[in-house]
Design a protein around this motif. Structure first.
Motif, PDB file in Angstrom:
ATOM      1  N   ALA A  70      58.932 -31.703  11.485  1.00 25.74           N
ATOM      2  CA  ALA A  70      60.223 -32.092  10.911  1.00 25.74           C
ATOM      3  C   ALA A  70      61.107 -30.870  10.691  1.00 25.74           C
ATOM      4  O   ALA A  70      62.313 -30.902  10.979  1.00 25.74           O
ATOM      5  CB  ALA A  70      60.006 -32.853   9.609  1.00 25.74           C
ATOM      6  N   GLU A  71      60.536 -29.797  10.185  1.00 25.54           N
ATOM      7  CA  GLU A  71      61.302 -28.572   9.952  1.00 25.54           C
ATOM      8  C   GLU A  71      61.814 -27.999  11.264  1.00 25.54           C
ATOM      9  O   GLU A  71      62.972 -27.566  11.367  1.00 25.54           O
ATOM     10  CB  GLU A  71      60.433 -27.548   9.229  1.00 25.54           C
ATOM     11  CG  GLU A  71      60.096 -27.929   7.801  1.00 25.54           C
ATOM     12  CD  GLU A  71      59.128 -26.957   7.151  1.00 25.54           C
ATOM     13  OE1 GLU A  71      58.975 -27.002   5.913  1.00 25.54           O
ATOM     14  OE2 GLU A  71      58.523 -26.134   7.880  1.00 25.54           O
ATOM     15  N   GLN A  72      60.953 -27.999  12.286  1.00 21.77           N
ATOM     16  CA  GLN A  72      61.345 -27.439  13.569  1.00 21.77           C
ATOM     17  C   GLN A  72      62.449 -28.253  14.224  1.00 21.77           C
ATOM     18  O   GLN A  72      63.410 -27.699  14.782  1.00 21.77           O
ATOM     19  CB  GLN A  72      60.136 -27.374  14.502  1.00 21.77           C
ATOM     20  CG  GLN A  72      60.399 -26.724  15.848  1.00 21.77           C
ATOM     21  CD  GLN A  72      60.679 -25.250  15.751  1.00 21.77           C
ATOM     22  OE1 GLN A  72      59.767 -24.446  15.684  1.00 21.77           O
ATOM     23  NE2 GLN A  72      61.946 -24.862  15.770  1.00 21.77           N
ATOM     24  N   MET A  73      62.359 -29.566  14.150  1.00 20.81           N
ATOM     25  CA  MET A  73      63.387 -30.412  14.752  1.00 20.81           C
ATOM     26  C   MET A  73      64.722 -30.222  14.050  1.00 20.81           C
ATOM     27  O   MET A  73      65.778 -30.190  14.696  1.00 20.81           O
ATOM     28  CB  MET A  73      62.951 -31.878  14.714  1.00 20.81           C
ATOM     29  CG  MET A  73      61.741 -32.190  15.587  1.00 20.81           C
ATOM     30  SD  MET A  73      61.966 -31.823  17.347  1.00 20.81           S
ATOM     31  CE  MET A  73      63.053 -33.167  17.829  1.00 20.81           C
ATOM     32  N   ASN A  74      64.705 -30.076  12.739  1.00 15.71           N
ATOM     33  CA  ASN A  74      65.943 -29.809  12.008  1.00 15.71           C
ATOM     34  C   ASN A  74      66.545 -28.467  12.427  1.00 15.71           C
ATOM     35  O   ASN A  74      67.760 -28.330  12.539  1.00 15.71           O
ATOM     36  CB  ASN A  74      65.683 -29.828  10.505  1.00 15.71           C
ATOM     37  CG  ASN A  74      65.483 -31.230   9.969  1.00 15.71           C
ATOM     38  OD1 ASN A  74      66.029 -32.186  10.497  1.00 15.71           O
ATOM     39  ND2 ASN A  74      64.682 -31.355   8.921  1.00 15.71           N
ATOM     40  N   GLU A  75      65.680 -27.490  12.647  1.00 16.81           N
ATOM     41  CA  GLU A  75      66.172 -26.175  13.074  1.00 16.81           C
ATOM     42  C   GLU A  75      66.809 -26.238  14.450  1.00 16.81           C
ATOM     43  O   GLU A  75      67.823 -25.594  14.715  1.00 16.81           O
ATOM     44  CB  GLU A  75      65.011 -25.182  13.084  1.00 16.81           C
ATOM     45  CG  GLU A  75      65.399 -23.783  13.539  1.00 16.81           C
ATOM     46  CD  GLU A  75      64.205 -22.863  13.638  1.00 16.81           C
ATOM     47  OE1 GLU A  75      64.220 -21.962  14.509  1.00 16.81           O
ATOM     48  OE2 GLU A  75      63.239 -23.047  12.866  1.00 16.81           O
ATOM     49  N   TRP A  76      66.207 -27.029  15.348  1.00 16.91           N
ATOM     50  CA  TRP A  76      66.701 -27.119  16.712  1.00 16.91           C
ATOM     51  C   TRP A  76      67.962 -27.970  16.843  1.00 16.91           C
ATOM     52  O   TRP A  76      68.683 -27.887  17.824  1.00 16.91           O
ATOM     53  CB  TRP A  76      65.632 -27.704  17.622  1.00 16.91           C
ATOM     54  CG  TRP A  76      64.594 -26.717  18.056  1.00 16.91           C
ATOM     55  CD1 TRP A  76      64.751 -25.373  18.214  1.00 16.91           C
ATOM     56  CD2 TRP A  76      63.240 -27.023  18.393  1.00 16.91           C
ATOM     57  NE1 TRP A  76      63.571 -24.812  18.630  1.00 16.91           N
ATOM     58  CE2 TRP A  76      62.613 -25.808  18.758  1.00 16.91           C
ATOM     59  CE3 TRP A  76      62.478 -28.189  18.452  1.00 16.91           C
ATOM     60  CZ2 TRP A  76      61.293 -25.723  19.170  1.00 16.91           C
ATOM     61  CZ3 TRP A  76      61.163 -28.115  18.847  1.00 16.91           C
ATOM     62  CH2 TRP A  76      60.573 -26.898  19.208  1.00 16.91           C
ATOM     63  N   THR A  77      68.184 -28.854  15.896  1.00 17.13           N
ATOM     64  CA  THR A  77      69.273 -29.815  16.024  1.00 17.13           C
ATOM     65  C   THR A  77      70.625 -29.180  15.684  1.00 17.13           C
ATOM     66  O   THR A  77      70.767 -28.473  14.714  1.00 17.13           O
ATOM     67  CB  THR A  77      69.043 -31.006  15.076  1.00 17.13           C
ATOM     68  OG1 THR A  77      67.791 -31.601  15.390  1.00 17.13           O
ATOM     69  CG2 THR A  77      70.131 -32.049  15.246  1.00 17.13           C
TER      70      THR A  77
END
Length: 288
Positions: free
Chosen positions: A275-282
């Motif tokens: 979840a943290e990584q997807m937020n960073e990538w978005t």
């Protein structure tokens, strides 16, 4: 951004533990693995494809299956999918998965498509798959559950292009594509945006994992073998920030489902970091 978890990747958690962990990580939906645990695996350490403690048993009762919906509901998670391992042409088993999906309120299942190992001609396998998917389409319309063809290595649909060739015969309301760039590290890479533009209305779901390549020298040192292997999300060959941008460019607003086989983190931490990584990538400006 809408996130989900495919429970094949969380084999150590029972359904209620998984739903709790998903809630803690901010993951709103669950894709339930639909596969029996072999009797001889019950005493083994939890594993993705054998002793997976977060699996719906195809031989279970409706009451058993409803337990998975109840686990999700308890933590206000959605049961998004029932994901089986179907053989192409097994219409009876496919209908059973449809029944399970409808029972727990899931939106889609994964259809079975032929593998490819050089033993049978692709064109024969393609015709077999099209015939099967015609029957699957009828079931999907009857049950209100979409059936997805996954881009998967060692099948006749490893790429967006070959998956599109299969599904283009059908109504995208009933038959779609599960787009998996991680699988395309092993086989099926195409320019991501081009493939997504081709899929158009058939793009129904996305799985998130990553992989890379390893070079193994030969014994005599005259040649080498390259092989693919799973890796942590941020360390593999799939440029996920770019893929997300490409998905946004075609208007994709569906779920991103974690299916991490790298073993980098234990299940609960893996969900949080996903979840943290997807937020960073978005790109938040585009996704708001």
């Amino acid at each position: 951004m809408k996130l989900s978890v495919f429970t094949v990747a969380t084999p150590d958690l029972v359904p209620e533990e998984l739903a709790n962990a998903a809630a803690d990580a901010g993951i709103e939906s669950i894709e339930w693995r639909f596969k029996e645990v072999p009797a001889d695996a019950a005493e083994e350490k939890p594993s993705f494809w054998r002793h997976n403690r977060c699996s719906m048993d195809p031989g279970g009762t409706q009451e058993d299956w409803l337990g998975f919906r109840e686990a999700a509901d308890k933590y206000e998670r959605r049961s998004l999918a029932v994901v089986p391992y179907l053989s192409c042409g097994d219409v009876e088993a496919t209908e059973k998965v449809m029944q399970a999906a409808k029972l727990i309120g899931a939106s889609f299942i994964r259809a079975g498509i032929p593998g490819y190992d050089r033993k049978r001609n692709y064109n024969e396998l393609y015709d077999q798959a099209v015939q099967y998917l015609h029957e699957v389409e009828e079931l999907a319309a009857a049950y209100g559950v979409k059936a997805l063809v996954e881009t998967h290595h060692l099948t006749i649909a490893p790429s967006a292009g070959l998956a599109h060739r299969l599904v283009s015969h059908f109504n995208p309301q009933h038959i779609g594509v599960l787009y998996d760039p991680g699988n395309m590290v092993y086989e099926g890479y195409e320019n991501y945006r081009m493939g997504l533009e081709l899929l158009g209305p058939y793009l129904a779901h996305v799985h998130v994992k990553n992989g890379g390549y390893r070079k193994t020298p030969s014994v005599d040192g005259t040649s080498a073998v390259w092989s693919a292997e799973w890796s942590a999300l941020s360390e593999g060959a799939v440029p996920w920030r770019q893929v997300i941008q490409d998905l946004q460019s075609v208007g994709y607003d569906g779920y991103y489902g974690i299916e991490d086989f790298s073993g980098t983190f234990e299940s609960r931490e893996m969900l949080v970091r996903f979840a943290e990584q997807m937020n960073e990538w978005t790109d938040h400006k585009q996704s708001v």
